[in-house]
Design an enzyme around this catalytic site. Structure first.
Site, PDB file in Angstrom:
ATOM      1  N   SER A  82       0.818  -1.194   0.000  1.00  0.00           N
ATOM      2  CA  SER A  82       0.000   0.000   0.000  1.00  0.00           C
ATOM      3  C   SER A  82       0.853   1.245   0.000  1.00  0.00           C
ATOM      4  O   SER A  82       1.915   1.280   0.614  1.00  0.00           O
ATOM      5  CB  SER A  82      -0.896   0.021   1.230  1.00  0.00           C
ATOM      6  OG  SER A  82      -1.674   1.195   1.217  1.00  0.00           O
ATOM      7  N   TYR A 126      -2.391  -0.327  10.792  1.00  0.00           N
ATOM      8  CA  TYR A 126      -2.650  -0.764   9.412  1.00  0.00           C
ATOM      9  C   TYR A 126      -1.479  -0.351   8.505  1.00  0.00           C
ATOM     10  O   TYR A 126      -0.940  -1.175   7.750  1.00  0.00           O
ATOM     11  CB  TYR A 126      -3.961  -0.175   8.864  1.00  0.00           C
ATOM     12  CG  TYR A 126      -4.114  -0.458   7.381  1.00  0.00           C
ATOM     13  CD1 TYR A 126      -4.503  -1.724   6.933  1.00  0.00           C
ATOM     14  CD2 TYR A 126      -3.804   0.509   6.425  1.00  0.00           C
ATOM     15  CE1 TYR A 126      -4.589  -1.999   5.577  1.00  0.00           C
ATOM     16  CE2 TYR A 126      -3.897   0.237   5.064  1.00  0.00           C
ATOM     17  CZ  TYR A 126      -4.285  -1.016   4.650  1.00  0.00           C
ATOM     18  OH  TYR A 126      -4.362  -1.291   3.311  1.00  0.00           O
TER      19      TYR A 126
HETATM   20  O1  NJP Z   1     -10.866  -4.514  -0.099  1.00  0.00           O
HETATM   21  P1  NJP Z   1     -12.072  -5.551   0.033  1.00  0.00           P
HETATM   22  P2  NJP Z   1      -9.706  -4.335  -1.184  1.00  0.00           P
HETATM   23  N1  NJP Z   1      -8.991 -14.749   4.911  1.00  0.00           N
HETATM   24  O2  NJP Z   1     -12.544  -5.348   1.436  1.00  0.00           O
HETATM   25  C1  NJP Z   1     -10.537 -10.901   1.935  1.00  0.00           C
HETATM   26  C2  NJP Z   1      -5.204  -3.477   0.091  1.00  0.00           C
HETATM   27  N2  NJP Z   1      -5.338  -2.056  -0.166  1.00  0.00           N
HETATM   28  O3  NJP Z   1      -9.954  -5.045  -2.442  1.00  0.00           O
HETATM   29  O4  NJP Z   1     -12.807 -13.354   3.373  1.00  0.00           O
HETATM   30  C3  NJP Z   1      -9.221 -14.719   3.599  1.00  0.00           C
HETATM   31  O5  NJP Z   1     -13.025  -5.382  -1.089  1.00  0.00           O
HETATM   32  C4  NJP Z   1     -12.001 -10.528   1.781  1.00  0.00           C
HETATM   33  O6  NJP Z   1     -12.795 -11.686   1.567  1.00  0.00           O
HETATM   34  P3  NJP Z   1     -13.736 -12.415   2.669  1.00  0.00           P
HETATM   35  C5  NJP Z   1      -5.831  -4.007   1.343  1.00  0.00           C
HETATM   36  O7  NJP Z   1      -5.002  -3.801   2.472  1.00  0.00           O
HETATM   37  C6  NJP Z   1      -6.554  -1.494  -0.317  1.00  0.00           C
HETATM   38  O8  NJP Z   1      -9.460  -2.884  -1.234  1.00  0.00           O
HETATM   39  O9  NJP Z   1     -14.724 -13.122   1.823  1.00  0.00           O
HETATM   40  N3  NJP Z   1      -9.605 -13.623   2.938  1.00  0.00           N
HETATM   41  C7  NJP Z   1     -11.963  -9.735   0.494  1.00  0.00           C
HETATM   42  O10 NJP Z   1     -12.021 -10.597  -0.623  1.00  0.00           O
HETATM   43  C8  NJP Z   1      -5.946  -5.477   1.002  1.00  0.00           C
HETATM   44  O11 NJP Z   1      -4.749  -6.149   1.304  1.00  0.00           O
HETATM   45  C9  NJP Z   1      -6.638  -0.139  -0.565  1.00  0.00           C
HETATM   46  O12 NJP Z   1     -14.291 -11.351   3.559  1.00  0.00           O
HETATM   47  C10 NJP Z   1      -9.792 -12.503   3.657  1.00  0.00           C
HETATM   48  C11 NJP Z   1     -10.591  -9.073   0.533  1.00  0.00           C
HETATM   49  O13 NJP Z   1      -9.816  -9.761   1.528  1.00  0.00           O
HETATM   50  C12 NJP Z   1      -6.147  -5.484  -0.510  1.00  0.00           C
HETATM   51  O14 NJP Z   1      -5.861  -4.167  -0.943  1.00  0.00           O
HETATM   52  C13 NJP Z   1      -5.496   0.634  -0.684  1.00  0.00           C
HETATM   53  C14 NJP Z   1      -9.571 -12.455   5.041  1.00  0.00           C
HETATM   54  C15 NJP Z   1     -10.704  -7.608   0.894  1.00  0.00           C
HETATM   55  O15 NJP Z   1     -11.385  -6.988  -0.122  1.00  0.00           O
HETATM   56  C16 NJP Z   1      -7.531  -5.844  -0.992  1.00  0.00           C
HETATM   57  O16 NJP Z   1      -8.481  -4.993  -0.394  1.00  0.00           O
HETATM   58  C17 NJP Z   1      -4.279   0.020  -0.538  1.00  0.00           C
HETATM   59  C18 NJP Z   1      -9.153 -13.648   5.668  1.00  0.00           C
HETATM   60  N4  NJP Z   1      -8.929 -13.698   6.994  1.00  0.00           N
HETATM   61  C19 NJP Z   1      -4.200  -1.325  -0.291  1.00  0.00           C
HETATM   62  N5  NJP Z   1      -9.832 -11.197   5.480  1.00  0.00           N
HETATM   63  C20 NJP Z   1      -7.956   0.552  -0.696  1.00  0.00           C
HETATM   64  N6  NJP Z   1      -9.063  -0.150  -0.856  1.00  0.00           N
HETATM   65  O17 NJP Z   1      -7.978   1.776  -0.706  1.00  0.00           O
HETATM   66  C21 NJP Z   1     -10.207 -10.494   4.409  1.00  0.00           C
HETATM   67  O18 NJP Z   1      -3.184   0.771  -0.670  1.00  0.00           O
HETATM   68  N7  NJP Z   1     -10.188 -11.262   3.301  1.00  0.00           N
END
Ligand code: NJP
Length: 223
Positions: free
Chosen positions: A135, A147
């Site tokens: 990030s 974070y």
């Molecule tokens: O967010 P979101 P993003 N085990 O909430 C999964 C980084 N990032 O696409 O398990 C397995 O739509 C969750 O799936 P579910 C951020 O740090 C973002 O933005 O079904 N999976 C969902 O598919 C992250 O690393 C921004 O709830 C788990 C996904 O993670 C990445 O981008 C900026 C889980 C999250 O999808 C993807 O986030 C930046 C677990 N324990 C970096 N916990 C931004 N959005 O602005 C969660 O610089 N997931």
């Protein structure tokens, strides 16, 4: 032969957009996240070159099983995108809750290590590629210092993992976006990146010639 990409956090946001873009680019995709219903819906959209692999990144066993299942289905795994992560508006120091810090570290840091550990034996067989979502927040601490620090870890780890992987011809890439319009933040804002834009950066790194490694991509909204 068709190459295969494993994606964590594939149920929404950047992970789901990357699954769509990778299918368009001709890859098989293995979709890992906890929300089985969302993964099933995405497989219905993407067809039989996509596989739903429900699981939690805090479980190395679940990741190992998913990787074995993916290899069994498509014959091998060429790349893994460790993208699952959580934010925490309250992950500051003074007002933060230590139990929430631990949960965040378990998902964003231990979950990343588990994903790499499960993937590497498979990637090694194909001089494969490890990608991860860092990030730009590692520099500016949004949303919360713990974070931001967890994402800083991604960058530090990737540089070292790249050295480990070089020994067998593997590659390692960090994708570091600014703010992206996903479920990660509650409000939609026009001045954020779209998840599809981040997916394009992932595909660029994935499809770079084997002799080149894209080490880090910083992608920011222009304004
Ligand atoms: O967010 P979101 P993003 N085990 O909430 C999964 C980084 N990032 O696409 O398990 C397995 O739509 C969750 O799936 P579910 C951020 O740090 C973002 O933005 O079904 N999976 C969902 O598919 C992250 O690393 C921004 O709830 C788990 C996904 O993670 C990445 O981008 C900026 C889980 C999250 O999808 C993807 O986030 C930046 C677990 N324990 C970096 N916990 C931004 N959005 O602005 C969660 O610089 N997931």
């Amino acid at each position: 032969t068709t190459k295969t990409l494993f994606i964590t956090g594939a149920s929404s946001g950047i992970g789901a957009a990357t699954a769509r873009a990778a299918r368009l680019a001709g890859w098989n995709v293995g979709l890992f996240a906890r929300s089985e219903d969302k993964l099933t819906a995405l497989v219905e959209e993407l067809g039989d070159r996509a596989l739903a692999l429900p699981g939690d990144v805090t479980s190395l066993d679940e990741l190992n099983q998913a990787m074995a299942n993916l290899r069994h289905t498509y014959g091998g795994v060429d790349a893994a995108f460790a993208n699952a992560g959580m934010g925490l508006e309250t992950a500051g120091t003074e007002h933060g809750d230590p139990d929430e810090w631990r949960r965040l570290i378990d998902v964003n840091i231990v979950g990343l290590l588990n994903t790499a550990k499960a993937a590497i034996p498979h990637l090694r067989a194909r001089k494969g590629h490890m990608l991860m979502t860092g990030s730009a927040a590692g520099r500016v601490h949004i949303p919360g210092s713990v974070y931001g620090a967890s994402k800083w870890f991604v960058h530090g780890y990737a540089g070292n993992l790249a050295e480990e992987m070089k020994e067998w011809g593997g590659r390692c890439t960090v994708i570091a976006p600014g703010m992206v319009n996903t479920a990660f933040f509650d409000e939609e804002k026009p001045d954020k990146l779209q998840p599809e834009d981040v997916a394009d950066a992932v595909i660029f790194a994935l499809e770079a010639k084997q002799r080149n490694t894209v080490r880090e991509i910083f992608l920011m909204p222009s304004d």
